[in-house]
Design a protein around this motif. Structure first.
Motif, PDB file in Angstrom:
ATOM      1  N   LEU A  27       0.801  -1.226   0.000  1.00 39.86           N
ATOM      2  CA  LEU A  27       0.000   0.000   0.000  1.00 39.86           C
ATOM      3  C   LEU A  27       0.838   1.281   0.000  1.00 39.86           C
ATOM      4  O   LEU A  27       0.591   2.169  -0.832  1.00 39.86           O
ATOM      5  CB  LEU A  27      -0.971  -0.018   1.192  1.00 39.86           C
ATOM      6  CG  LEU A  27      -1.918   1.153   1.316  1.00 39.86           C
ATOM      7  CD1 LEU A  27      -2.825   1.241   0.092  1.00 39.86           C
ATOM      8  CD2 LEU A  27      -2.751   1.013   2.578  1.00 39.86           C
ATOM      9  N   PRO A  28       1.836   1.446   0.861  1.00 39.63           N
ATOM     10  CA  PRO A  28       2.595   2.703   0.842  1.00 39.63           C
ATOM     11  C   PRO A  28       3.303   2.967  -0.494  1.00 39.63           C
ATOM     12  O   PRO A  28       3.307   4.091  -0.994  1.00 39.63           O
ATOM     13  CB  PRO A  28       3.618   2.519   1.967  1.00 39.63           C
ATOM     14  CG  PRO A  28       3.039   1.490   2.853  1.00 39.63           C
ATOM     15  CD  PRO A  28       2.246   0.582   1.967  1.00 39.63           C
ATOM     16  N   ARG A  30       2.484   1.822  -3.550  1.00 44.27           N
ATOM     17  CA  ARG A  30       1.520   2.126  -4.607  1.00 44.27           C
ATOM     18  C   ARG A  30       0.890   3.499  -4.418  1.00 44.27           C
ATOM     19  O   ARG A  30       0.628   4.213  -5.388  1.00 44.27           O
ATOM     20  CB  ARG A  30       0.419   1.066  -4.647  1.00 44.27           C
ATOM     21  CG  ARG A  30       0.923  -0.297  -4.981  1.00 44.27           C
ATOM     22  CD  ARG A  30       1.525  -0.342  -6.369  1.00 44.27           C
ATOM     23  NE  ARG A  30       1.956  -1.697  -6.662  1.00 44.27           N
ATOM     24  CZ  ARG A  30       3.045  -1.980  -7.327  1.00 44.27           C
ATOM     25  NH1 ARG A  30       3.800  -1.024  -7.793  1.00 44.27           N
ATOM     26  NH2 ARG A  30       3.373  -3.230  -7.549  1.00 44.27           N
ATOM     27  N   MET A  31       0.642   3.885  -3.180  1.00 44.56           N
ATOM     28  CA  MET A  31       0.054   5.201  -2.943  1.00 44.56           C
ATOM     29  C   MET A  31       1.028   6.311  -3.335  1.00 44.56           C
ATOM     30  O   MET A  31       0.620   7.350  -3.838  1.00 44.56           O
ATOM     31  CB  MET A  31      -0.367   5.337  -1.481  1.00 44.56           C
ATOM     32  CG  MET A  31      -1.533   4.455  -1.107  1.00 44.56           C
ATOM     33  SD  MET A  31      -2.997   4.687  -2.144  1.00 44.56           S
ATOM     34  CE  MET A  31      -3.507   6.282  -1.616  1.00 44.56           C
ATOM     35  N   GLU A  32       2.310   6.082  -3.114  1.00 46.59           N
ATOM     36  CA  GLU A  32       3.311   7.065  -3.544  1.00 46.59           C
ATOM     37  C   GLU A  32       3.330   7.178  -5.067  1.00 46.59           C
ATOM     38  O   GLU A  32       3.428   8.278  -5.617  1.00 46.59           O
ATOM     39  CB  GLU A  32       4.687   6.668  -3.007  1.00 46.59           C
ATOM     40  CG  GLU A  32       5.785   7.640  -3.352  1.00 46.59           C
ATOM     41  CD  GLU A  32       5.552   9.029  -2.795  1.00 46.59           C
ATOM     42  OE1 GLU A  32       6.028   9.989  -3.439  1.00 46.59           O
ATOM     43  OE2 GLU A  32       4.904   9.168  -1.746  1.00 46.59           O
ATOM     44  N   ARG A  35       0.272   9.131  -6.061  1.00 43.92           N
ATOM     45  CA  ARG A  35       0.441  10.547  -5.733  1.00 43.92           C
ATOM     46  C   ARG A  35       1.328  11.244  -6.762  1.00 43.92           C
ATOM     47  O   ARG A  35       1.050  12.357  -7.193  1.00 43.92           O
ATOM     48  CB  ARG A  35       1.042  10.704  -4.341  1.00 43.92           C
ATOM     49  CG  ARG A  35       1.072  12.157  -3.873  1.00 43.92           C
ATOM     50  CD  ARG A  35       1.833  12.320  -2.577  1.00 43.92           C
ATOM     51  NE  ARG A  35       3.252  12.003  -2.711  1.00 43.92           N
ATOM     52  CZ  ARG A  35       4.163  12.812  -3.233  1.00 43.92           C
ATOM     53  NH1 ARG A  35       3.814  13.984  -3.712  1.00 43.92           N
ATOM     54  NH2 ARG A  35       5.423  12.457  -3.294  1.00 43.92           N
ATOM     55  N   TYR A  43      -1.741  14.591   1.703  1.00 45.13           N
ATOM     56  CA  TYR A  43      -2.850  14.507   2.640  1.00 45.13           C
ATOM     57  C   TYR A  43      -4.129  15.108   2.070  1.00 45.13           C
ATOM     58  O   TYR A  43      -4.991  15.540   2.822  1.00 45.13           O
ATOM     59  CB  TYR A  43      -2.485  15.185   3.963  1.00 45.13           C
ATOM     60  CG  TYR A  43      -1.374  14.457   4.657  1.00 45.13           C
ATOM     61  CD1 TYR A  43      -1.593  13.215   5.225  1.00 45.13           C
ATOM     62  CD2 TYR A  43      -0.098  14.997   4.724  1.00 45.13           C
ATOM     63  CE1 TYR A  43      -0.569  12.515   5.839  1.00 45.13           C
ATOM     64  CE2 TYR A  43       0.924  14.307   5.349  1.00 45.13           C
ATOM     65  CZ  TYR A  43       0.684  13.071   5.903  1.00 45.13           C
ATOM     66  OH  TYR A  43       1.694  12.386   6.513  1.00 45.13           O
ATOM     67  N   MET A  47      -6.635  11.256  -1.530  1.00 43.97           N
ATOM     68  CA  MET A  47      -5.555  10.327  -1.200  1.00 43.97           C
ATOM     69  C   MET A  47      -5.835   9.617   0.124  1.00 43.97           C
ATOM     70  O   MET A  47      -5.597   8.408   0.254  1.00 43.97           O
ATOM     71  CB  MET A  47      -4.218  11.067  -1.124  1.00 43.97           C
ATOM     72  CG  MET A  47      -3.754  11.613  -2.468  1.00 43.97           C
ATOM     73  SD  MET A  47      -3.504  10.336  -3.707  1.00 43.97           S
ATOM     74  CE  MET A  47      -2.084   9.511  -3.072  1.00 43.97           C
ATOM     75  N   LEU A  48      -6.367  10.341   1.098  1.00 41.20           N
ATOM     76  CA  LEU A  48      -6.726   9.711   2.367  1.00 41.20           C
ATOM     77  C   LEU A  48      -7.849   8.707   2.175  1.00 41.20           C
ATOM     78  O   LEU A  48      -7.868   7.645   2.809  1.00 41.20           O
ATOM     79  CB  LEU A  48      -7.126  10.776   3.387  1.00 41.20           C
ATOM     80  CG  LEU A  48      -5.998  11.679   3.864  1.00 41.20           C
ATOM     81  CD1 LEU A  48      -6.546  12.762   4.784  1.00 41.20           C
ATOM     82  CD2 LEU A  48      -4.917  10.891   4.545  1.00 41.20           C
ATOM     83  N   TRP A  51      -6.290   5.600   0.755  1.00 37.55           N
ATOM     84  CA  TRP A  51      -5.603   4.883   1.834  1.00 37.55           C
ATOM     85  C   TRP A  51      -6.607   4.085   2.640  1.00 37.55           C
ATOM     86  O   TRP A  51      -6.391   2.916   2.954  1.00 37.55           O
ATOM     87  CB  TRP A  51      -4.892   5.869   2.770  1.00 37.55           C
ATOM     88  CG  TRP A  51      -3.478   6.154   2.419  1.00 37.55           C
ATOM     89  CD1 TRP A  51      -3.016   7.224   1.719  1.00 37.55           C
ATOM     90  CD2 TRP A  51      -2.327   5.384   2.753  1.00 37.55           C
ATOM     91  NE1 TRP A  51      -1.659   7.162   1.601  1.00 37.55           N
ATOM     92  CE2 TRP A  51      -1.210   6.042   2.230  1.00 37.55           C
ATOM     93  CE3 TRP A  51      -2.149   4.193   3.444  1.00 37.55           C
ATOM     94  CZ2 TRP A  51       0.078   5.547   2.378  1.00 37.55           C
ATOM     95  CZ3 TRP A  51      -0.871   3.704   3.598  1.00 37.55           C
ATOM     96  CH2 TRP A  51       0.232   4.388   3.056  1.00 37.55           C
ATOM     97  N   PHE A  52      -7.707   4.737   3.023  1.00 32.37           N
ATOM     98  CA  PHE A  52      -8.721   4.080   3.836  1.00 32.37           C
ATOM     99  C   PHE A  52      -9.326   2.882   3.100  1.00 32.37           C
ATOM    100  O   PHE A  52      -9.465   1.801   3.679  1.00 32.37           O
ATOM    101  CB  PHE A  52      -9.816   5.077   4.222  1.00 32.37           C
ATOM    102  CG  PHE A  52     -10.985   4.428   4.906  1.00 32.37           C
ATOM    103  CD1 PHE A  52     -10.884   4.026   6.217  1.00 32.37           C
ATOM    104  CD2 PHE A  52     -12.162   4.214   4.226  1.00 32.37           C
ATOM    105  CE1 PHE A  52     -11.951   3.418   6.855  1.00 32.37           C
ATOM    106  CE2 PHE A  52     -13.239   3.601   4.848  1.00 32.37           C
ATOM    107  CZ  PHE A  52     -13.129   3.204   6.169  1.00 32.37           C
ATOM    108  N   GLY A  55      -6.748   0.072   2.688  1.00 33.78           N
ATOM    109  CA  GLY A  55      -6.479  -0.501   4.012  1.00 33.78           C
ATOM    110  C   GLY A  55      -7.625  -1.368   4.481  1.00 33.78           C
ATOM    111  O   GLY A  55      -7.419  -2.468   5.016  1.00 33.78           O
TER     112      GLY A  55
END
Length: 87
Positions: A27-28, A30-32, A35, A43, A47-48, A51-52, A55
């Motif tokens: 997850l971290p 892929r989220m980067e 972004r 934030y 994007m949050l 993440w939610f 997760g």
């Protein structure tokens, strides 16, 4: 349930658990990447929200897989005791 179906269900539970762990581990990274592609703030609400959602997906996969594994490992002993109560 016969032994073949039981082992398939156990393998399916393990696959769900591994997939959930994979989602949470990656997850971290892929989220980067997301972004950077979107050029958004780290934030920002969207994007949050991503993440939610990812997760929650990972947690639900792990929970479902562990529940299936626990149910398969628990069921043989419960099936025997249930047959004795019926007599």
């Amino acid at each position: 349930m016969n032994k073949n179906q039981s082992s398939i269900q156990l393998i399916w539970g393990a696959a769900l658990t591994v997939a959930g762990v994979g989602v949470l581990v990656l997850l971290p990274q892929r989220m980067e990447q997301i972004r950077q592609l979107r050029q958004s703030e780290p934030y920002a609400f969207d994007m949050l929200f991503l993440w939610f959602c990812f997760g929650l997906l990972g947690v639900l996969l792990i929970g479902g897989g562990l529940q299936k594994i626990y149910g398969q490992l628990k069921s043989p002993s419960d099936a025997n005791s249930g047959d004795q109560d019926r007599d």
